[in-house]
Write a protein that holds these residues in place. Structure first.
Motif, PDB file in Angstrom:
ATOM      1  N   GLY A 195       0.746  -1.228   0.000  1.00 15.95           N
ATOM      2  CA  GLY A 195       0.000   0.000   0.000  1.00 15.95           C
ATOM      3  C   GLY A 195       0.787   1.294   0.000  1.00 15.95           C
ATOM      4  N   ASN A 196       2.100   1.250   0.126  1.00 14.70           N
ATOM      5  CA  ASN A 196       2.888   2.468   0.147  1.00 14.70           C
ATOM      6  C   ASN A 196       3.122   2.972  -1.269  1.00 14.70           C
ATOM      7  OD1 ASN A 196       3.179   2.470   2.936  1.00 14.70           O
ATOM      8  ND2 ASN A 196       4.954   1.138   2.844  1.00 14.70           N
ATOM      9  N   THR A 197       3.182   4.281  -1.393  1.00  8.81           N
ATOM     10  CA  THR A 197       3.535   4.898  -2.657  1.00  8.81           C
ATOM     11  C   THR A 197       4.969   5.366  -2.543  1.00  8.81           C
ATOM     12  OG1 THR A 197       1.268   5.643  -2.987  1.00  8.81           O
ATOM     13  CG2 THR A 197       2.983   6.761  -4.260  1.00  8.81           C
ATOM     14  N   TRP A 198       5.828   4.798  -3.365  1.00  5.76           N
ATOM     15  CA  TRP A 198       7.245   5.155  -3.326  1.00  5.76           C
ATOM     16  C   TRP A 198       7.590   6.023  -4.518  1.00  5.76           C
ATOM     17  CZ3 TRP A 198       8.506   4.251   1.301  1.00  5.76           C
ATOM     18  CH2 TRP A 198       8.077   3.119   1.978  1.00  5.76           C
ATOM     19  N   ILE A 199       8.396   7.029  -4.262  1.00  5.97           N
ATOM     20  CA  ILE A 199       8.875   7.940  -5.290  1.00  5.97           C
ATOM     21  C   ILE A 199      10.362   7.666  -5.457  1.00  5.97           C
ATOM     22  CG2 ILE A 199       9.181  10.364  -5.931  1.00  5.97           C
ATOM     23  CD1 ILE A 199       6.888  10.790  -3.655  1.00  5.97           C
ATOM     24  N   THR A 200      10.776   7.322  -6.667  1.00  5.08           N
ATOM     25  CA  THR A 200      12.190   7.054  -6.924  1.00  5.08           C
ATOM     26  C   THR A 200      12.749   8.109  -7.859  1.00  5.08           C
ATOM     27  OG1 THR A 200      11.645   5.559  -8.751  1.00  5.08           O
ATOM     28  CG2 THR A 200      11.964   4.563  -6.578  1.00  5.08           C
ATOM     29  N   ARG A 201      14.022   8.409  -7.643  1.00  8.22           N
ATOM     30  CA  ARG A 201      14.711   9.382  -8.494  1.00  8.22           C
ATOM     31  C   ARG A 201      16.207   9.237  -8.283  1.00  8.22           C
ATOM     32  NH1 ARG A 201      16.677  13.127  -5.114  1.00  8.22           N
ATOM     33  NH2 ARG A 201      15.546  13.593  -3.191  1.00  8.22           N
ATOM     34  N   LEU A 218      22.999   6.684 -11.522  1.00  7.65           N
ATOM     35  CA  LEU A 218      22.838   5.295 -11.094  1.00  7.65           C
ATOM     36  C   LEU A 218      22.902   5.126  -9.579  1.00  7.65           C
ATOM     37  CD1 LEU A 218      24.631   3.292 -13.906  1.00  7.65           C
ATOM     38  CD2 LEU A 218      22.214   3.881 -13.654  1.00  7.65           C
ATOM     39  N   SER A 219      22.759   6.230  -8.872  1.00 13.15           N
ATOM     40  CA  SER A 219      22.555   6.196  -7.430  1.00 13.15           C
ATOM     41  C   SER A 219      21.121   6.670  -7.238  1.00 13.15           C
ATOM     42  CB  SER A 219      23.544   7.123  -6.717  1.00 13.15           C
ATOM     43  OG  SER A 219      23.288   7.149  -5.332  1.00 13.15           O
ATOM     44  N   LEU A 220      20.240   5.730  -6.886  1.00 14.97           N
ATOM     45  CA  LEU A 220      18.815   6.015  -6.834  1.00 14.97           C
ATOM     46  C   LEU A 220      18.321   6.047  -5.403  1.00 14.97           C
ATOM     47  CD1 LEU A 220      17.139   6.182  -9.582  1.00 14.97           C
ATOM     48  CD2 LEU A 220      19.346   5.076  -9.754  1.00 14.97           C
ATOM     49  N   VAL A 221      17.478   7.010  -5.118  1.00 13.42           N
ATOM     50  CA  VAL A 221      16.863   7.104  -3.795  1.00 13.42           C
ATOM     51  C   VAL A 221      15.377   6.814  -3.926  1.00 13.42           C
ATOM     52  CG1 VAL A 221      18.556   8.724  -2.853  1.00 13.42           C
ATOM     53  CG2 VAL A 221      16.524   9.610  -3.998  1.00 13.42           C
ATOM     54  N   VAL A 222      14.796   6.389  -2.814  1.00 10.88           N
ATOM     55  CA  VAL A 222      13.355   6.169  -2.748  1.00 10.88           C
ATOM     56  C   VAL A 222      12.827   6.982  -1.568  1.00 10.88           C
ATOM     57  CG1 VAL A 222      13.595   4.016  -1.453  1.00 10.88           C
ATOM     58  CG2 VAL A 222      11.496   4.449  -2.698  1.00 10.88           C
ATOM     59  N   ALA A 223      11.746   7.707  -1.838  1.00 13.09           N
ATOM     60  CA  ALA A 223      11.137   8.571  -0.825  1.00 13.09           C
ATOM     61  C   ALA A 223       9.694   8.135  -0.597  1.00 13.09           C
ATOM     62  CB  ALA A 223      11.170  10.026  -1.281  1.00 13.09           C
ATOM     63  N   ASP A 224       9.203   8.455   0.593  1.00 10.84           N
ATOM     64  CA  ASP A 224       7.797   8.185   0.879  1.00 10.84           C
ATOM     65  C   ASP A 224       6.947   9.321   0.316  1.00 10.84           C
ATOM     66  OD1 ASP A 224       8.006  10.312   2.713  1.00 10.84           O
ATOM     67  OD2 ASP A 224       8.040   8.987   4.466  1.00 10.84           O
ATOM     68  N   GLU A 225       5.637   9.251   0.545  1.00 13.32           N
ATOM     69  CA  GLU A 225       4.745  10.263  -0.036  1.00 13.32           C
ATOM     70  C   GLU A 225       5.010  11.671   0.478  1.00 13.32           C
ATOM     71  OE1 GLU A 225       3.474   7.843   2.757  1.00 13.32           O
ATOM     72  OE2 GLU A 225       3.259   6.718   0.934  1.00 13.32           O
ATOM     73  N   ARG A 226       5.664  11.796   1.630  1.00  9.09           N
ATOM     74  CA  ARG A 226       6.013  13.118   2.169  1.00  9.09           C
ATOM     75  C   ARG A 226       7.341  13.631   1.614  1.00  9.09           C
ATOM     76  NH1 ARG A 226       5.238  10.011   6.794  1.00  9.09           N
ATOM     77  NH2 ARG A 226       7.438  10.321   7.148  1.00  9.09           N
ATOM     78  N   GLY A 227       8.027  12.798   0.840  1.00  8.49           N
ATOM     79  CA  GLY A 227       9.312  13.192   0.277  1.00  8.49           C
ATOM     80  C   GLY A 227      10.500  12.830   1.142  1.00  8.49           C
ATOM     81  N   GLU A 228      10.267  12.147   2.284  1.00  9.15           N
ATOM     82  CA  GLU A 228      11.376  11.745   3.150  1.00  9.15           C
ATOM     83  C   GLU A 228      12.090  10.547   2.534  1.00  9.15           C
ATOM     84  OE1 GLU A 228      12.298   9.801   7.504  1.00  9.15           O
ATOM     85  OE2 GLU A 228      10.362  10.760   7.188  1.00  9.15           O
ATOM     86  N   LEU A 229      13.413  10.642   2.414  1.00  5.62           N
ATOM     87  CA  LEU A 229      14.183   9.545   1.849  1.00  5.62           C
ATOM     88  C   LEU A 229      14.210   8.377   2.827  1.00  5.62           C
ATOM     89  CD1 LEU A 229      17.228  11.264   0.110  1.00  5.62           C
ATOM     90  CD2 LEU A 229      14.951  10.781  -0.767  1.00  5.62           C
ATOM     91  N   VAL A 230      13.862   7.205   2.305  1.00  4.50           N
ATOM     92  CA  VAL A 230      13.820   6.009   3.141  1.00  4.50           C
ATOM     93  C   VAL A 230      14.712   4.895   2.616  1.00  4.50           C
ATOM     94  CG1 VAL A 230      11.514   6.532   4.005  1.00  4.50           C
ATOM     95  CG2 VAL A 230      11.770   5.054   1.997  1.00  4.50           C
ATOM     96  N   GLY A 231      15.173   5.002   1.366  1.00  3.96           N
ATOM     97  CA  GLY A 231      15.980   3.936   0.798  1.00  3.96           C
ATOM     98  C   GLY A 231      16.919   4.430  -0.279  1.00  3.96           C
ATOM     99  N   HIS A 232      17.833   3.531  -0.646  1.00  5.30           N
ATOM    100  CA  HIS A 232      18.888   3.874  -1.598  1.00  5.30           C
ATOM    101  C   HIS A 232      19.380   2.604  -2.266  1.00  5.30           C
ATOM    102  CE1 HIS A 232      23.315   4.780  -2.320  1.00  5.30           C
ATOM    103  NE2 HIS A 232      22.682   5.612  -3.117  1.00  5.30           N
ATOM    104  N   ALA A 233      19.647   2.681  -3.558  1.00  6.30           N
ATOM    105  CA  ALA A 233      20.286   1.596  -4.301  1.00  6.30           C
ATOM    106  C   ALA A 233      21.352   2.208  -5.195  1.00  6.30           C
ATOM    107  CB  ALA A 233      19.280   0.824  -5.139  1.00  6.30           C
ATOM    108  N   LEU A 234      22.520   1.572  -5.219  1.00  2.61           N
ATOM    109  CA  LEU A 234      23.656   2.104  -5.955  1.00  2.61           C
ATOM    110  C   LEU A 234      24.177   1.092  -6.958  1.00  2.61           C
ATOM    111  CD1 LEU A 234      25.814   4.319  -6.357  1.00  2.61           C
ATOM    112  CD2 LEU A 234      27.100   3.254  -4.485  1.00  2.61           C
ATOM    113  N   LEU A 235      24.412   1.554  -8.177  1.00  4.24           N
ATOM    114  CA  LEU A 235      25.093   0.788  -9.219  1.00  4.24           C
ATOM    115  C   LEU A 235      26.373   1.528  -9.574  1.00  4.24           C
ATOM    116  CD1 LEU A 235      22.030   0.066 -11.507  1.00  4.24           C
ATOM    117  CD2 LEU A 235      23.413  -1.687 -10.396  1.00  4.24           C
ATOM    118  N   THR A 236      27.483   0.825  -9.588  1.00  8.42           N
ATOM    119  CA  THR A 236      28.759   1.418  -9.982  1.00  8.42           C
ATOM    120  C   THR A 236      29.439   0.519 -11.003  1.00  8.42           C
ATOM    121  OG1 THR A 236      29.777   0.430  -8.008  1.00  8.42           O
ATOM    122  CG2 THR A 236      29.173   2.766  -7.880  1.00  8.42           C
ATOM    123  N   ARG A 237      30.413   1.088 -11.692  1.00  2.00           N
ATOM    124  CA  ARG A 237      31.116   0.360 -12.748  1.00  2.00           C
ATOM    125  C   ARG A 237      32.011  -0.718 -12.171  1.00  2.00           C
ATOM    126  NH1 ARG A 237      29.582  -0.313 -16.922  1.00  2.00           N
ATOM    127  NH2 ARG A 237      29.636   1.782 -17.761  1.00  2.00           N
TER     128      ARG A 237
END
Length: 170
Positions: free
Chosen positions: A2-8, A49-68
């Protein structure tokens, strides 16, 4: 879920929040320090290629990193660290971050990704045992923990040894 995640993609303003996420998600500062070291490595760091995920309020809650990294001489990406604040774990934030990172990599024309991680988590994204593709590392890891993925069926995974960025220390 049920959560809405915003990634960027990460911005410079996100760095301290990413470090806080890594410090909260892992038992030591090793992963947070690794992210900082990778960010400083021009041969490993790839913008977007460093992506963050935020909740509906815009608070960052997660991170995923891809590097060479490389599989022998073939360019590839390594996924990790992937981190989610403890209070938001098991709610889909990590999945959203990884999916966004893999989409971003595909959009940049990347073909191959390796991950050293939990063997029951990463197969949901299409990762399979790296050894099935003739891919290995120079250090001891459980066979099921080293996984690989091709982002483009026209570019099968190459066999060989994964060469990680120096920041990984392997």
């Amino acid at each position: 879920m049920g959560n809405t995640w915003i990634t960027r993609a990460e911005t410079g303003a996100d760095r301290s929040a990413i470090r806080e996420i890594d410090l909260a998600a892992f038992p030591t500062a090793l992963e947070a320090d690794l992210v900082d070291a990778l960010r400083a490595d021009r041969s490993a760091w790839l913008e977007g290629l460093s992506l963050v995920v935020a909740d509906e309020r815009g608070e960052l809650v997660g991170h995923a990193l891809l590097t060479r990294c490389h599989i022998d001489e073939a360019p590839a990406l390594c996924l990790g660290p992937v981190a989610v604040r403890p209070g938001q774990q098991n709610a889909g934030a990590g999945t959203a971050a990884v999916r966004a990172a893999l989409r971003a990599a595909e959009d940049l024309g990347e073909h191959h990704v390796v991950v050293l991680g939990h063997p029951t988590y990463y197969p949901r994204f299409g990762f399979t045992r790296a050894s099935e593709h003739g891919i290995g590392v120079t250090f001891d890891v459980p066979d099921e923990a080293l996984m690989a993925l091709t982002l483009d069926a026209d570019h099968p995974l190459p066999g060989g040894t994964v060469r990680y960025p120096a920041a990984f220390g392997v």
